[in-house]
Enzyme design. Structure first.
Site, PDB file in Angstrom:
ATOM      1  N   VAL A 228       0.841  -1.198   0.000  1.00 16.60           N
ATOM      2  CA  VAL A 228       0.000   0.000   0.000  1.00 16.60           C
ATOM      3  C   VAL A 228       0.878   1.250   0.000  1.00 16.60           C
ATOM      4  O   VAL A 228       0.420   2.347   0.313  1.00 16.60           O
ATOM      5  CB  VAL A 228      -0.962   0.026   1.212  1.00 16.60           C
ATOM      6  CG1 VAL A 228      -2.014  -1.062   1.089  1.00 16.60           C
ATOM      7  CG2 VAL A 228      -0.195  -0.090   2.532  1.00 16.60           C
ATOM      8  N   ARG A 230       4.034   2.409  -2.607  1.00 14.13           N
ATOM      9  CA  ARG A 230       4.129   2.879  -3.984  1.00 14.13           C
ATOM     10  C   ARG A 230       4.485   1.703  -4.881  1.00 14.13           C
ATOM     11  O   ARG A 230       5.198   0.787  -4.475  1.00 14.13           O
ATOM     12  CB  ARG A 230       5.196   3.976  -4.123  1.00 14.13           C
ATOM     13  CG  ARG A 230       4.776   5.332  -3.576  1.00 14.13           C
ATOM     14  CD  ARG A 230       3.706   5.966  -4.449  1.00 14.13           C
ATOM     15  NE  ARG A 230       3.378   7.329  -4.069  1.00 14.13           N
ATOM     16  CZ  ARG A 230       2.391   7.666  -3.246  1.00 14.13           C
ATOM     17  NH1 ARG A 230       1.650   6.718  -2.689  1.00 14.13           N
ATOM     18  NH2 ARG A 230       2.139   8.939  -2.975  1.00 14.13           N
ATOM     19  N   ASP A 254      -2.290  -2.579  -3.984  1.00 14.23           N
ATOM     20  CA  ASP A 254      -3.159  -1.424  -4.218  1.00 14.23           C
ATOM     21  C   ASP A 254      -2.448  -0.380  -5.057  1.00 14.23           C
ATOM     22  O   ASP A 254      -3.070   0.595  -5.483  1.00 14.23           O
ATOM     23  CB  ASP A 254      -3.603  -0.817  -2.883  1.00 14.23           C
ATOM     24  CG  ASP A 254      -4.589   0.326  -3.078  1.00 14.23           C
ATOM     25  OD1 ASP A 254      -5.616   0.110  -3.755  1.00 14.23           O
ATOM     26  OD2 ASP A 254      -4.329   1.447  -2.578  1.00 14.23           O
ATOM     27  N   GLU A 259       0.113   3.395 -13.446  1.00 13.01           N
ATOM     28  CA  GLU A 259      -1.281   3.616 -13.062  1.00 13.01           C
ATOM     29  C   GLU A 259      -1.903   4.672 -13.975  1.00 13.01           C
ATOM     30  O   GLU A 259      -1.286   5.718 -14.199  1.00 13.01           O
ATOM     31  CB  GLU A 259      -1.366   4.087 -11.604  1.00 13.01           C
ATOM     32  CG  GLU A 259      -0.866   3.049 -10.605  1.00 13.01           C
ATOM     33  CD  GLU A 259      -0.975   3.512  -9.154  1.00 13.01           C
ATOM     34  OE1 GLU A 259      -1.494   4.630  -8.922  1.00 13.01           O
ATOM     35  OE2 GLU A 259      -0.541   2.776  -8.259  1.00 13.01           O
ATOM     36  N   HIS A 278      -5.431   1.675  -6.657  1.00 15.92           N
ATOM     37  CA  HIS A 278      -4.937   2.730  -5.761  1.00 15.92           C
ATOM     38  C   HIS A 278      -6.119   3.347  -5.023  1.00 15.92           C
ATOM     39  O   HIS A 278      -6.295   4.571  -4.969  1.00 15.92           O
ATOM     40  CB  HIS A 278      -4.183   3.802  -6.549  1.00 15.92           C
ATOM     41  CG  HIS A 278      -3.167   4.531  -5.723  1.00 15.92           C
ATOM     42  ND1 HIS A 278      -1.982   5.002  -6.239  1.00 15.92           N
ATOM     43  CD2 HIS A 278      -3.148   4.893  -4.413  1.00 15.92           C
ATOM     44  CE1 HIS A 278      -1.280   5.617  -5.307  1.00 15.92           C
ATOM     45  NE2 HIS A 278      -1.981   5.564  -4.165  1.00 15.92           N
TER      46      HIS A 278
END
Length: 312
Positions: A228, A230, A254, A259, A278
Site C-alpha cells: 500500500v 508505492r 493497491d 497507473e 490505488h
C-alpha cells in the site's frame, strides 16, 4: 488571493477559508480538466480531491508557479513534486490523512491471504463445496516495512490478532509494541521469518525496487506480500515470476508501477495476485482531513508563520 483547486475540495473548505481570508478568488476544476476560471496567477494550488489528475498537473506546471502548493498525498514523489521543487514552490503534504483507511485496507490484504478468500470465491463461482485449511494469525509473523502513520496502524491491527509483529523503519530508535525491529539494511534478515509482508513506505532512492528477485527469494513460499506504499517499491517482473513459480504464495497490490494499469496487461490474469486501483484511501473522511491540514496552513501562510507538514 487566488486559489486553484477542485470543486469537491472547495465545497469542503470554502466557508472556513472565507472566514480566514475573505475575498478568495477560486479557479475550480473537475476531473476532465474543465475550469470555472483560468488558474493563471494562482497564489495557491491544491492537488487534492478531483484535482488529483494528470490534467491538473499539466495545467499547474504550465502556468507561473504558485507561491504555495498543498497535496493530499503523504508521499511526495512524482512529476508534480519534481516541478514544484525545481521552481522553489513551498509544498505541504497530508501525512496521516488517509492512514486509518489505508491501514485497514492493508490488513484486509493480510486477511485475504490468511483466510484464502480468493480461493473460496473461485469455489463459489464454480459451485464447489470444499473446505480449505487456513492460516492462524495468532501463530503467524507479520513484517511491516515502514512504521509511519499507516504502518504503525497495521502493526496495531496485527497485535490485536495476536500476531508476532516485526517492523522495519529508517531510524534505529525503538518503537513500542514490536517483537523485533530493524532498519532497511536488515531486510534480508527479516524477510525469511515473515508469513505476511506489508509495504507502507514512500518511494525514495533508498526504497525503490526494494522487493526484487533477491528479496523475493528470501521470502517464504507460503508468504503473502501486501503493498500500500508505492508501485515502484516492487520489481513487478520479478514478482510475476515468483508468483508463477511458487516463490511466494500471493500478492495484494493497491499500487502499481504504471497507473492506471493498462487493460492489456498480463497482471490482470495472474490468479494469485489481487489488484485494486490505488483505492485504499478512498473514503468520505479523506478530503475533510486534508482540508483541516490545509486550513491550518492557510492561517499560517497569511500570518507568515511556519507551515506544518512542509515537504520542501
Amino acid at each position: 488571493m487566488k486559489i486553484a483547486a477542485a470543486h469537491d475540495f472547495h465545497d469542503e473548505v470554502a466557508a472556513a477559508a472565507a472566514a480566514i481570508c475573505p475575498g478568495i478568488e477560486w479557479a475550480l476544476t473537475d476531473r476532465a480538466g474543465n475550469w470555472t476560471a483560468p488558474p493563471d496567477g494562482a497564489d495557491v494550488a491544491i492537488y487534492a480531491g478531483d484535482a488529483y489528475t494528470e490534467a491538473f498537473v499539466d495545467t499547474v506546471i504550465a502556468i507561473a508557479p504558485p507561491r504555495w502548493a498543498h497535496t493530499e498525498d503523504a508521499g511526495i514523489d512524482g512529476r508534480f513534486y519534481d516541478d514544484m521543487r525545481a521552481k522553489g514552490v513551498a509544498v505541504t503534504h497530508s501525512p496521516g490523512a488517509n492512514a486509518p483507511e489505508v491501514a485497514e485496507f492493508a490488513f484486509a490484504g493480510v486477511m485475504w491471504g490468511a483466510k484464502r478468500l480468493a480461493e473460496f470465491r473461485d469455489q463459489q463461482r464454480a459451485r464447489e463445496w470444499r473446505q480449505l485449511e487456513q492460516a492462524a494469525l495468532g501463530a503467524s509473523t507479520i513484517l511491516v516495512v515502514g512504521l509511519g502513520a499507516i504502518g504503525s496502524r497495521v502493526a496495531a491491527c496485527a497485535r490485536a490478532f495476536g500476531m508476532t509483529v516485526h517492523g522495519i523503519r529508517r531510524s534505529a530508535d525503538p518503537l513500542p509494541g514490536l517483537d523485533r525491529q530493524g532498519t532497511l539494511a536488515d531486510l534480508s534478515d527479516f524477510l525469511p521469518e515473515a508469513d505476511f509482508v506489508v509495504l507502507a513506505v514512500p518511494n525514495t532512492d533508498e526504497t525503490a525496487g526494494m522487493i526484487g528477485a533477491g528479496a523475493l527469494a528470501w521470502m517464504k513460499p507460503t508468504a503473502t506480500l501486501v503493498n500500500v506504499g508505492r508501485g515502484a517499491l516492487i520489481d513487478i517482473e520479478a514478482l510475476t515470476r515468483a508468483l508463477a513459480t511458487g516463490g511466494i504464495a500471493q500478492a495484494f497490490l493497491d499500487v502499481l508501477p504504471t497507473e492506471p494499469l493498462p487493460a492489456d496487461s498480463d497482471l490482470w490474469d495472474i490468479p494469485n495476485l489481487f489488484i485494486s486501483p490505488h483505492a485504499a484511501c478512498m473514503t468520505p473522511l479523506y478530503t475533510a482531513r486534508v482540508g483541516e491540514i490545509w486550513l491550518e496552513n492557510l492561517r499560517r501562510f497569511l500570518a507568515g508563520d511556519e507551515l506544518i507538514h512542509r515537504a520542501f
